[in-house]
Design a protein around this motif. Sequence first.
Motif, PDB file in Angstrom:
ATOM      1  N   GLU A 242       0.815  -1.223   0.000  1.00  0.00           N
ATOM      2  CA  GLU A 242       0.000   0.000   0.000  1.00  0.00           C
ATOM      3  C   GLU A 242       0.844   1.265   0.000  1.00  0.00           C
ATOM      4  O   GLU A 242       0.516   2.248  -0.680  1.00  0.00           O
ATOM      5  CB  GLU A 242      -0.932   0.004   1.209  1.00  0.00           C
ATOM      6  CG  GLU A 242      -1.867   1.210   1.241  1.00  0.00           C
ATOM      7  CD  GLU A 242      -2.865   1.170   2.383  1.00  0.00           C
ATOM      8  OE1 GLU A 242      -3.713   2.091   2.457  1.00  0.00           O
ATOM      9  OE2 GLU A 242      -2.786   0.223   3.203  1.00  0.00           O
ATOM     10  N   PHE A 243       1.943   1.277   0.762  1.00  0.00           N
ATOM     11  CA  PHE A 243       2.748   2.489   0.894  1.00  0.00           C
ATOM     12  C   PHE A 243       4.127   2.338   0.236  1.00  0.00           C
ATOM     13  O   PHE A 243       5.051   3.097   0.541  1.00  0.00           O
ATOM     14  CB  PHE A 243       2.902   2.846   2.376  1.00  0.00           C
ATOM     15  CG  PHE A 243       1.591   3.087   3.063  1.00  0.00           C
ATOM     16  CD1 PHE A 243       0.857   4.237   2.809  1.00  0.00           C
ATOM     17  CD2 PHE A 243       1.076   2.141   3.938  1.00  0.00           C
ATOM     18  CE1 PHE A 243      -0.365   4.448   3.437  1.00  0.00           C
ATOM     19  CE2 PHE A 243      -0.139   2.343   4.567  1.00  0.00           C
ATOM     20  CZ  PHE A 243      -0.871   3.502   4.313  1.00  0.00           C
ATOM     21  N   ASP A 244       4.247   1.393  -0.656  1.00  0.00           N
ATOM     22  CA  ASP A 244       5.530   1.118  -1.311  1.00  0.00           C
ATOM     23  C   ASP A 244       5.667   1.851  -2.636  1.00  0.00           C
ATOM     24  O   ASP A 244       4.671   2.163  -3.306  1.00  0.00           O
ATOM     25  CB  ASP A 244       5.675  -0.384  -1.592  1.00  0.00           C
ATOM     26  CG  ASP A 244       5.961  -1.192  -0.343  1.00  0.00           C
ATOM     27  OD1 ASP A 244       6.465  -0.619   0.640  1.00  0.00           O
ATOM     28  OD2 ASP A 244       5.678  -2.407  -0.367  1.00  0.00           O
ATOM     29  N   VAL A 245       6.912   2.062  -3.029  1.00  0.00           N
ATOM     30  CA  VAL A 245       7.226   2.506  -4.386  1.00  0.00           C
ATOM     31  C   VAL A 245       8.182   1.485  -5.001  1.00  0.00           C
ATOM     32  O   VAL A 245       9.069   0.962  -4.330  1.00  0.00           O
ATOM     33  CB  VAL A 245       7.856   3.914  -4.418  1.00  0.00           C
ATOM     34  CG1 VAL A 245       6.873   4.953  -3.908  1.00  0.00           C
ATOM     35  CG2 VAL A 245       9.141   3.975  -3.626  1.00  0.00           C
ATOM     36  N   LEU A 246       7.954   1.196  -6.254  1.00  0.00           N
ATOM     37  CA  LEU A 246       8.861   0.356  -7.032  1.00  0.00           C
ATOM     38  C   LEU A 246       9.784   1.281  -7.803  1.00  0.00           C
ATOM     39  O   LEU A 246       9.316   2.174  -8.532  1.00  0.00           O
ATOM     40  CB  LEU A 246       8.089  -0.537  -7.996  1.00  0.00           C
ATOM     41  CG  LEU A 246       8.920  -1.388  -8.970  1.00  0.00           C
ATOM     42  CD1 LEU A 246       9.763  -2.408  -8.215  1.00  0.00           C
ATOM     43  CD2 LEU A 246       8.013  -2.081  -9.987  1.00  0.00           C
ATOM     44  N   ILE A 247      11.072   1.093  -7.627  1.00  0.00           N
ATOM     45  CA  ILE A 247      12.067   1.965  -8.251  1.00  0.00           C
ATOM     46  C   ILE A 247      12.858   1.180  -9.286  1.00  0.00           C
ATOM     47  O   ILE A 247      13.398   0.107  -8.976  1.00  0.00           O
ATOM     48  CB  ILE A 247      13.026   2.538  -7.196  1.00  0.00           C
ATOM     49  CG1 ILE A 247      12.244   3.321  -6.137  1.00  0.00           C
ATOM     50  CG2 ILE A 247      14.092   3.417  -7.847  1.00  0.00           C
ATOM     51  CD1 ILE A 247      13.070   3.665  -4.905  1.00  0.00           C
ATOM     52  N   ASP A 248      12.894   1.682 -10.498  1.00  0.00           N
ATOM     53  CA  ASP A 248      13.807   1.157 -11.508  1.00  0.00           C
ATOM     54  C   ASP A 248      15.168   1.788 -11.238  1.00  0.00           C
ATOM     55  O   ASP A 248      15.357   2.998 -11.436  1.00  0.00           O
ATOM     56  CB  ASP A 248      13.324   1.514 -12.916  1.00  0.00           C
ATOM     57  CG  ASP A 248      12.073   0.755 -13.313  1.00  0.00           C
ATOM     58  OD1 ASP A 248      11.745  -0.250 -12.668  1.00  0.00           O
ATOM     59  OD2 ASP A 248      11.396   1.192 -14.276  1.00  0.00           O
TER      60      ASP A 248
ATOM     61  N   PRO B  97      -1.351   2.026  -3.536  1.00  0.00           N
ATOM     62  CA  PRO B  97      -2.545   2.878  -3.491  1.00  0.00           C
ATOM     63  C   PRO B  97      -2.523   3.929  -2.384  1.00  0.00           C
ATOM     64  O   PRO B  97      -3.220   4.939  -2.480  1.00  0.00           O
ATOM     65  CB  PRO B  97      -3.683   1.878  -3.272  1.00  0.00           C
ATOM     66  CG  PRO B  97      -3.034   0.651  -2.709  1.00  0.00           C
ATOM     67  CD  PRO B  97      -1.678   0.608  -3.313  1.00  0.00           C
ATOM     68  N   GLY B  98      -1.723   3.727  -1.333  1.00  0.00           N
ATOM     69  CA  GLY B  98      -1.674   4.691  -0.248  1.00  0.00           C
ATOM     70  C   GLY B  98      -0.540   5.694  -0.346  1.00  0.00           C
ATOM     71  O   GLY B  98      -0.392   6.559   0.523  1.00  0.00           O
ATOM     72  N   VAL B  99       0.257   5.619  -1.391  1.00  0.00           N
ATOM     73  CA  VAL B  99       1.424   6.497  -1.530  1.00  0.00           C
ATOM     74  C   VAL B  99       0.971   7.918  -1.868  1.00  0.00           C
ATOM     75  O   VAL B  99       0.163   8.122  -2.781  1.00  0.00           O
ATOM     76  CB  VAL B  99       2.384   5.959  -2.606  1.00  0.00           C
ATOM     77  CG1 VAL B  99       3.473   6.975  -2.935  1.00  0.00           C
ATOM     78  CG2 VAL B  99       3.017   4.651  -2.137  1.00  0.00           C
ATOM     79  N   THR B 100       1.507   8.879  -1.126  1.00  0.00           N
ATOM     80  CA  THR B 100       1.165  10.293  -1.364  1.00  0.00           C
ATOM     81  C   THR B 100       2.379  11.150  -1.695  1.00  0.00           C
ATOM     82  O   THR B 100       2.225  12.274  -2.178  1.00  0.00           O
ATOM     83  CB  THR B 100       0.494  10.880  -0.112  1.00  0.00           C
ATOM     84  OG1 THR B 100       1.382  10.778   1.014  1.00  0.00           O
ATOM     85  CG2 THR B 100      -0.803  10.143   0.208  1.00  0.00           C
ATOM     86  N   LYS B 101       3.580  10.645  -1.430  1.00  0.00           N
ATOM     87  CA  LYS B 101       4.774  11.474  -1.582  1.00  0.00           C
ATOM     88  C   LYS B 101       5.396  11.405  -2.973  1.00  0.00           C
ATOM     89  O   LYS B 101       6.146  12.316  -3.363  1.00  0.00           O
ATOM     90  CB  LYS B 101       5.826  11.058  -0.543  1.00  0.00           C
ATOM     91  CG  LYS B 101       5.374  11.263   0.897  1.00  0.00           C
ATOM     92  CD  LYS B 101       6.448  10.820   1.880  1.00  0.00           C
ATOM     93  CE  LYS B 101       5.993  11.044   3.319  1.00  0.00           C
ATOM     94  NZ  LYS B 101       7.013  10.608   4.302  1.00  0.00           N
ATOM     95  N   TYR B 102       5.115  10.350  -3.719  1.00  0.00           N
ATOM     96  CA  TYR B 102       5.779  10.143  -5.000  1.00  0.00           C
ATOM     97  C   TYR B 102       4.797   9.697  -6.062  1.00  0.00           C
ATOM     98  O   TYR B 102       3.721   9.153  -5.754  1.00  0.00           O
ATOM     99  CB  TYR B 102       6.915   9.106  -4.863  1.00  0.00           C
ATOM    100  CG  TYR B 102       7.949   9.531  -3.852  1.00  0.00           C
ATOM    101  CD1 TYR B 102       8.891  10.502  -4.181  1.00  0.00           C
ATOM    102  CD2 TYR B 102       7.963   9.000  -2.563  1.00  0.00           C
ATOM    103  CE1 TYR B 102       9.825  10.930  -3.240  1.00  0.00           C
ATOM    104  CE2 TYR B 102       8.890   9.425  -1.627  1.00  0.00           C
ATOM    105  CZ  TYR B 102       9.815  10.392  -1.973  1.00  0.00           C
ATOM    106  OH  TYR B 102      10.729  10.824  -1.045  1.00  0.00           O
ATOM    107  N   ALA B 103       5.192   9.941  -7.307  1.00  0.00           N
ATOM    108  CA  ALA B 103       4.388   9.520  -8.453  1.00  0.00           C
ATOM    109  C   ALA B 103       5.294   8.818  -9.448  1.00  0.00           C
ATOM    110  O   ALA B 103       6.527   8.965  -9.411  1.00  0.00           O
ATOM    111  CB  ALA B 103       3.725  10.734  -9.112  1.00  0.00           C
ATOM    112  N   VAL B 104       4.696   8.050 -10.323  1.00  0.00           N
ATOM    113  CA  VAL B 104       5.467   7.379 -11.370  1.00  0.00           C
ATOM    114  C   VAL B 104       6.234   8.427 -12.175  1.00  0.00           C
ATOM    115  O   VAL B 104       5.700   9.471 -12.545  1.00  0.00           O
ATOM    116  CB  VAL B 104       4.532   6.562 -12.284  1.00  0.00           C
ATOM    117  CG1 VAL B 104       5.296   6.026 -13.493  1.00  0.00           C
ATOM    118  CG2 VAL B 104       3.903   5.406 -11.498  1.00  0.00           C
ATOM    119  N   GLY B 105       7.502   8.142 -12.409  1.00  0.00           N
ATOM    120  CA  GLY B 105       8.353   9.068 -13.148  1.00  0.00           C
ATOM    121  C   GLY B 105       9.237   9.935 -12.277  1.00  0.00           C
ATOM    122  O   GLY B 105      10.157  10.588 -12.780  1.00  0.00           O
ATOM    123  N   ASP B 106       8.988   9.971 -10.967  1.00  0.00           N
ATOM    124  CA  ASP B 106       9.814  10.783 -10.074  1.00  0.00           C
ATOM    125  C   ASP B 106      11.227  10.222  -9.969  1.00  0.00           C
ATOM    126  O   ASP B 106      11.444   9.003  -9.960  1.00  0.00           O
ATOM    127  CB  ASP B 106       9.199  10.831  -8.672  1.00  0.00           C
ATOM    128  CG  ASP B 106       7.993  11.748  -8.586  1.00  0.00           C
ATOM    129  OD1 ASP B 106       7.728  12.481  -9.561  1.00  0.00           O
ATOM    130  OD2 ASP B 106       7.317  11.729  -7.531  1.00  0.00           O
TER     131      ASP B 106
END
Length: 348
Positions: free
Chosen positions: A28-34, A74-83
């Motif tokens: 929910e609060f994760d980001v996947l980073i390339d 779905p719960g991430v608020t600090k980052y968006a795809v492409g950041d």
Amino acid sequence: MTTVAAYAAPAAKAPLERTTIERRAVGEFDVLIDIEFAGICHSDIHQAREGWGTAIFPMVPGHEIAGVVSEIGPGVTKYAVGDRVGVGCMVDSCRECDNCKAGLQQYCTGSGGPTWTYNAVGKDGQPTYGGYSQKVVVDENYVVRIPDGLPLDVAAPLLCAGITTYSPLKHWNAGPGKKVAVVGLGGLGHMGVKIAAALGAEVTVLSQSLRKKDDGLKLGATHYYATSDPKTFEHLEGTFDIILNTVSAPLDFDAYLSLLKTDGAMVNVGIPEEPVHILLSSVFGNRRSLSSSGIGGIPETQEMLDFCAEHNLGAEIELIGADQINEAYERVVNSDVRYRFVIDTATI
């Protein structure tokens, strides 16, 4: 779960080799980073070779990670795809102790302390794997934003070398009117010089020889001395407000402490594998202090990145392919790098 390519040490002191690892599904609060770039820190070598004690294998090192967000929970608020983002030495902490609440997650006093980016076990009971890989999944609260003014390749080492030197320099009030000595001009030391100079301090490099003198002066130092010359310690006695020791080898601490002014501090950010000894008389007479500092918390790491972008400070790097990692390790041990190896993870 996602299977990604990585470079790992299969056992202590074994050469790193290409393998695959599993990354957890994006929560929910994760980001996947390339991951695009990963710096090689001397800490990676200490741990892959069990210089600091028993380690977890297979080990995927790397805690200087720069890349781009490719998916968010779905719960991430600090980052968006492409950041453009970075990950440093830790990927979690207890979040409840006084230090965590104060933004000093690196000093977490919860059970087990911080969860390190690699060579650790996460709250899910699984080993953590670092940045020598194609992708990583991290809770958004342990990710930092890389400003647009910083290229990702020279920003990657800032996630350890940058914050490890910025944090103590800020804490001990390096700035105009202060004299700062940086011991060692390597991956950490060269960033220490850049940052101390940008903060407005008068910077001196103390290195074994004068081999890198021209580099040190270009990086922002005003003075450069060889510690192999005994006259250096006579000439500089009682000179410095702050000595930032970036080397991970045992030194004659009593000799270095003699270089401090009254109320001066020698701060160690390198961790020798061997025990070190000092005489209390070295600090007694002038209220000098011998201290240490470990990376920085998440808020301070973001502050450091913003500072570096504002002052156009990136690491001096040598970009390598993944097939050069083992060679790079040997060159780091032999101090044959100016000043940070960075892996182009597209080559993994």
